[in-house]
Design an enzyme around this catalytic site. Structure first.
Site, short mmCIF file in Angstrom:
data_model
loop_
_atom_site.label_atom_id
_atom_site.label_comp_id
_atom_site.label_asym_id
_atom_site.label_seq_id
_atom_site.Cartn_x
_atom_site.Cartn_y
_atom_site.Cartn_z
N LYS A 111 0.69 -1.05 -0.08
CA LYS A 111 -0.19 -0.31 0.13
C LYS A 111 1.50 1.28 0.15
CE LYS A 111 -3.90 -2.31 2.31
NZ LYS A 111 -4.73 -2.62 3.48
N SER A 138 -1.22 0.52 6.17
CA SER A 138 -0.87 -0.03 7.04
C SER A 138 -2.52 -1.16 6.48
CB SER A 138 -1.97 0.61 8.65
OG SER A 138 -1.53 0.11 9.55
N ASP A 139 -1.88 -2.55 7.56
CA ASP A 139 -2.41 -3.73 7.25
C ASP A 139 -2.76 -4.24 8.29
OD1 ASP A 139 -4.30 -5.86 5.78
OD2 ASP A 139 -4.29 -4.29 4.55
N GLN A 140 -4.03 -4.93 8.38
CA GLN A 140 -4.00 -6.45 9.73
C GLN A 140 -4.54 -7.51 9.12
OE1 GLN A 140 -7.70 -5.08 12.21
NE2 GLN A 140 -5.99 -4.80 13.80
N ALA A 195 -0.37 -4.55 10.77
CA ALA A 195 1.35 -4.14 9.97
C ALA A 195 1.47 -2.55 10.49
CB ALA A 195 1.95 -4.81 8.82
#
Length: 202
Positions: A62, A78-80, A115
């Site tokens: 991203k 950011s990601d989860q 993250a």
């Protein structure tokens, strides 16, 4: 950064309302854009990867996607991901699926990986991931019905079908980990990096 210098610009490469709220609440100036990455394609190409590592790869993708188009700004991706007993869980497509998901998760412990990655000039300059250990209580079907009715389709934006800042807090017996990690971004290390980058004051 001195009082007379212009602060560096930050772009948040995310549609997440929770991540926008975190940065706004922390007093970080930013603009938000959709990174436009094909998350399903990335997941498919990395089949079998550890869920925490996948969160990191998605965050990096991203940040890079936006940075390549606007190299002069700092870009935060950011990601989860959610790991339930070794199985990665994706977002529920509808409330029926959310109900089934929560029934599967109740009384069990799962791991939530958040993250973040910071990019500049089309390259990732920092990335990190933090994990929270989440233990759901054995809630009743009656409570689950009440919860789903109260929260509605807003739950579908969360991989775990809960918002800890809302009624979702009642789903849990125990949470081990940072609150911001649960919300979707490891905010403390992100703020450290933004200070280093000159986006916010040291």
């Amino acid at each position: 950064m001195t009082g007379t210098s212009s602060p560096e610009r930050l772009v948040l490469a995310s549609r997440s309302a929770a991540r926008r709220a975190m940065l706004t609440g922390a007093g970080v100036p930013f603009t938000a854009v959709d990174a436009g990455v094909d998350e399903d394609a990335i997941k498919a190409s990395l089949a079998g990867i550890d869920p925490a590592d996948l969160a990191l790869e998605l965050a990096r993708a991203k940040a890079l996607a936006v940075s390549r188009h606007d190299p002069e700004v700092w870009v935060l991706g950011s990601d989860q991901t959610l790991d339930l007993e070794g199985t990665m869980v994706s977002k529920a497509p509808d409330l029926d699926a959310a109900r089934a998901r929560l029934k599967t998760m109740r009384g069990k412990t799962h791991h939530l990986n958040s993250a973040a990655a910071l990019a500049r000039d089309g390259a990732v300059v920092w990335s990190g991931v933090h994990t929270a250990r989440m233990t759901m209580r054995s809630f009743s079907d009656g409570f689950l019905d009440e919860y789903l009715a109260a929260e509605g389709e807003a739950l579908l934006g969360s991989v775990g079908c809960y918002r800890l800042e809302g009624m979702g807090s009642q789903l849990f017996d125990r949470v081990d980990g940072d609150y911001f990690t649960v919300l979707g971004m490891p905010l403390w290390p992100v703020l450290d990096e933004l200070r280093r980058a000159g986006v916010i004051a040291t």
